[in-house]
Motif scaffolding. Structure first.
Motif, PDB file in Angstrom:
ATOM      1  N   GLY A 124       3.518  23.839 -10.526  1.00 20.95           N
ATOM      2  CA  GLY A 124       3.214  25.262 -10.572  1.00 20.95           C
ATOM      3  C   GLY A 124       4.192  26.023  -9.701  1.00 20.95           C
ATOM      4  O   GLY A 124       5.124  25.456  -9.138  1.00 20.95           O
ATOM      5  N   ASP A 125       4.004  27.310  -9.609  1.00 18.75           N
ATOM      6  CA  ASP A 125       4.845  28.129  -8.751  1.00 18.75           C
ATOM      7  C   ASP A 125       4.635  27.706  -7.299  1.00 18.75           C
ATOM      8  O   ASP A 125       3.585  27.183  -6.939  1.00 18.75           O
ATOM      9  CB  ASP A 125       4.489  29.611  -8.890  1.00 18.75           C
ATOM     10  N   ALA A 126       5.636  27.926  -6.492  1.00 16.36           N
ATOM     11  CA  ALA A 126       5.539  27.583  -5.075  1.00 16.36           C
ATOM     12  C   ALA A 126       6.140  28.703  -4.233  1.00 16.36           C
ATOM     13  O   ALA A 126       7.048  29.404  -4.669  1.00 16.36           O
ATOM     14  CB  ALA A 126       6.283  26.280  -4.795  1.00 16.36           C
ATOM     15  N   VAL A 127       5.615  28.866  -3.050  1.00 15.44           N
ATOM     16  CA  VAL A 127       6.154  29.814  -2.077  1.00 15.44           C
ATOM     17  C   VAL A 127       6.668  29.003  -0.902  1.00 15.44           C
ATOM     18  O   VAL A 127       5.977  28.122  -0.397  1.00 15.44           O
ATOM     19  CB  VAL A 127       5.072  30.806  -1.598  1.00 15.44           C
ATOM     20  N   ILE A 128       7.873  29.305  -0.477  1.00 16.43           N
ATOM     21  CA  ILE A 128       8.469  28.587   0.648  1.00 16.43           C
ATOM     22  C   ILE A 128       8.202  29.364   1.930  1.00 16.43           C
ATOM     23  O   ILE A 128       8.499  30.557   2.012  1.00 16.43           O
ATOM     24  CB  ILE A 128       9.984  28.411   0.444  1.00 16.43           C
ATOM     25  N   ALA A 129       7.629  28.689   2.912  1.00 19.30           N
ATOM     26  CA  ALA A 129       7.389  29.289   4.229  1.00 19.30           C
ATOM     27  C   ALA A 129       7.963  28.332   5.265  1.00 19.30           C
ATOM     28  O   ALA A 129       7.466  27.225   5.431  1.00 19.30           O
ATOM     29  CB  ALA A 129       5.908  29.525   4.465  1.00 19.30           C
ATOM     30  N   ASP A 130       9.020  28.744   5.933  1.00 17.90           N
ATOM     31  CA  ASP A 130       9.673  27.902   6.936  1.00 17.90           C
ATOM     32  C   ASP A 130       8.992  28.108   8.286  1.00 17.90           C
ATOM     33  O   ASP A 130       9.146  29.125   8.939  1.00 17.90           O
ATOM     34  CB  ASP A 130      11.151  28.257   7.034  1.00 17.90           C
ATOM     35  N   LEU A 131       8.214  27.100   8.689  1.00 18.86           N
ATOM     36  CA  LEU A 131       7.474  27.156   9.952  1.00 18.86           C
ATOM     37  C   LEU A 131       7.950  26.093  10.935  1.00 18.86           C
ATOM     38  O   LEU A 131       7.248  25.742  11.874  1.00 18.86           O
ATOM     39  CB  LEU A 131       5.973  26.996   9.665  1.00 18.86           C
ATOM     40  N   ARG A 132       9.156  25.599  10.710  1.00 20.11           N
ATOM     41  CA  ARG A 132       9.673  24.509  11.550  1.00 20.11           C
ATOM     42  C   ARG A 132       9.838  24.901  13.013  1.00 20.11           C
ATOM     43  O   ARG A 132       9.846  24.043  13.879  1.00 20.11           O
ATOM     44  CB  ARG A 132      11.006  24.009  11.002  1.00 20.11           C
ATOM     45  N   HIS A 133       9.936  26.169  13.295  1.00 19.99           N
ATOM     46  CA  HIS A 133      10.129  26.621  14.672  1.00 19.99           C
ATOM     47  C   HIS A 133       8.841  26.560  15.505  1.00 19.99           C
ATOM     48  O   HIS A 133       8.889  26.673  16.728  1.00 19.99           O
ATOM     49  CB  HIS A 133      10.676  28.047  14.685  1.00 19.99           C
ATOM     50  N   LEU A 134       7.714  26.375  14.868  1.00 22.01           N
ATOM     51  CA  LEU A 134       6.441  26.334  15.590  1.00 22.01           C
ATOM     52  C   LEU A 134       6.197  24.973  16.221  1.00 22.01           C
ATOM     53  O   LEU A 134       6.754  23.968  15.802  1.00 22.01           O
ATOM     54  CB  LEU A 134       5.289  26.680  14.652  1.00 22.01           C
ATOM     55  N   VAL A 135       5.336  24.952  17.207  1.00 22.71           N
ATOM     56  CA  VAL A 135       4.991  23.719  17.904  1.00 22.71           C
ATOM     57  C   VAL A 135       4.199  22.815  16.955  1.00 22.71           C
ATOM     58  O   VAL A 135       3.211  23.253  16.366  1.00 22.71           O
ATOM     59  CB  VAL A 135       4.149  24.025  19.164  1.00 22.71           C
ATOM     60  N   PRO A 136       4.642  21.559  16.777  1.00 20.31           N
ATOM     61  CA  PRO A 136       3.900  20.642  15.892  1.00 20.31           C
ATOM     62  C   PRO A 136       2.441  20.504  16.341  1.00 20.31           C
ATOM     63  O   PRO A 136       2.144  20.378  17.519  1.00 20.31           O
ATOM     64  CB  PRO A 136       4.637  19.315  16.051  1.00 20.31           C
ATOM     65  N   GLY A 137       1.539  20.578  15.371  1.00 15.52           N
ATOM     66  CA  GLY A 137       0.121  20.432  15.670  1.00 15.52           C
ATOM     67  C   GLY A 137      -0.553  21.708  16.141  1.00 15.52           C
ATOM     68  O   GLY A 137      -1.755  21.744  16.325  1.00 15.52           O
ATOM     69  N   GLY A 138       0.228  22.754  16.332  1.00 19.04           N
ATOM     70  CA  GLY A 138      -0.343  24.014  16.792  1.00 19.04           C
ATOM     71  C   GLY A 138      -0.888  24.842  15.643  1.00 19.04           C
ATOM     72  O   GLY A 138      -0.662  24.550  14.476  1.00 19.04           O
ATOM     73  N   ALA A 139      -1.613  25.872  15.990  1.00 16.16           N
ATOM     74  CA  ALA A 139      -2.184  26.765  14.992  1.00 16.16           C
ATOM     75  C   ALA A 139      -1.098  27.653  14.394  1.00 16.16           C
ATOM     76  O   ALA A 139      -0.077  27.934  15.034  1.00 16.16           O
ATOM     77  CB  ALA A 139      -3.261  27.628  15.626  1.00 16.16           C
ATOM     78  N   ILE A 140      -1.298  28.081  13.159  1.00 14.17           N
ATOM     79  CA  ILE A 140      -0.410  29.020  12.489  1.00 14.17           C
ATOM     80  C   ILE A 140      -1.213  30.287  12.248  1.00 14.17           C
ATOM     81  O   ILE A 140      -2.241  30.260  11.572  1.00 14.17           O
ATOM     82  CB  ILE A 140       0.091  28.459  11.146  1.00 14.17           C
ATOM     83  N   THR A 141      -0.756  31.391  12.801  1.00 15.15           N
ATOM     84  CA  THR A 141      -1.477  32.651  12.621  1.00 15.15           C
ATOM     85  C   THR A 141      -1.100  33.289  11.284  1.00 15.15           C
ATOM     86  O   THR A 141      -0.066  32.961  10.690  1.00 15.15           O
ATOM     87  CB  THR A 141      -1.158  33.645  13.745  1.00 15.15           C
ATOM     88  N   ALA A 142      -1.923  34.214  10.834  1.00 11.46           N
ATOM     89  CA  ALA A 142      -1.640  34.937   9.595  1.00 11.46           C
ATOM     90  C   ALA A 142      -0.323  35.694   9.707  1.00 11.46           C
ATOM     91  O   ALA A 142       0.461  35.751   8.762  1.00 11.46           O
ATOM     92  CB  ALA A 142      -2.790  35.881   9.265  1.00 11.46           C
TER      93      ALA A 142
END
Length: 78
Positions: free
Chosen positions: A38-56
Motif C-alpha cells: 500500500g501507500d507509505a509515508v516516510i518519517a525519518d526519526l533516526r535522530h531521536l533517542v532509541p527507545g524514547g517516546a515520539i511526540t506528535a
C-alpha cells in the motif's frame, strides 16, 4: 485518540496466516500479494533517542516523502 503504541522488534517482521487463528482459514501462500502492499509515508526519526517516546510534533516534523503503491517513486512531501 491514540495515547501510545508499543511494539517489539518482532512486529512487522512477518504475518500470521488466517489459519493460524481461524479453523479452516487460508494459508499464507493462498493470500493475494496485493493485500501486503500500500501507500507509505516516510518519517525519518533516526535522530531521536532509541527507545524514547515520539511526540506528535516530532512525527509531524519528520514526515517526508510519500511512496504511492505501484509507482515505485517518491512523491512530494505531505
Amino acid at each position: 485518540m491514540v495515547r501510545g503504541v508499543h511494539m517489539r522488534l518482532h512486529a512487522g517482521s512477518h504475518i500470521d496466516a488466517p489459519e493460524h487463528n481461524v479453523k479452516g482459514g487460508k494459508q499464507v501462500q493462498d493470500l493475494p500479494l496485493d493485500i501486503f502492499a500500500g501507500d507509505a509515508v516516510i518519517a525519518d526519526l533516526r535522530h531521536l533517542v532509541p527507545g524514547g517516546a515520539i511526540t506528535a510534533a516530532e512525527l509531524a516534523q519528520a514526515v517526508g516523502a510519500v511512496i504511492r503503491r505501484g509507482t515505485g517513486c517518491c512523491c512530494a512531501p505531505m
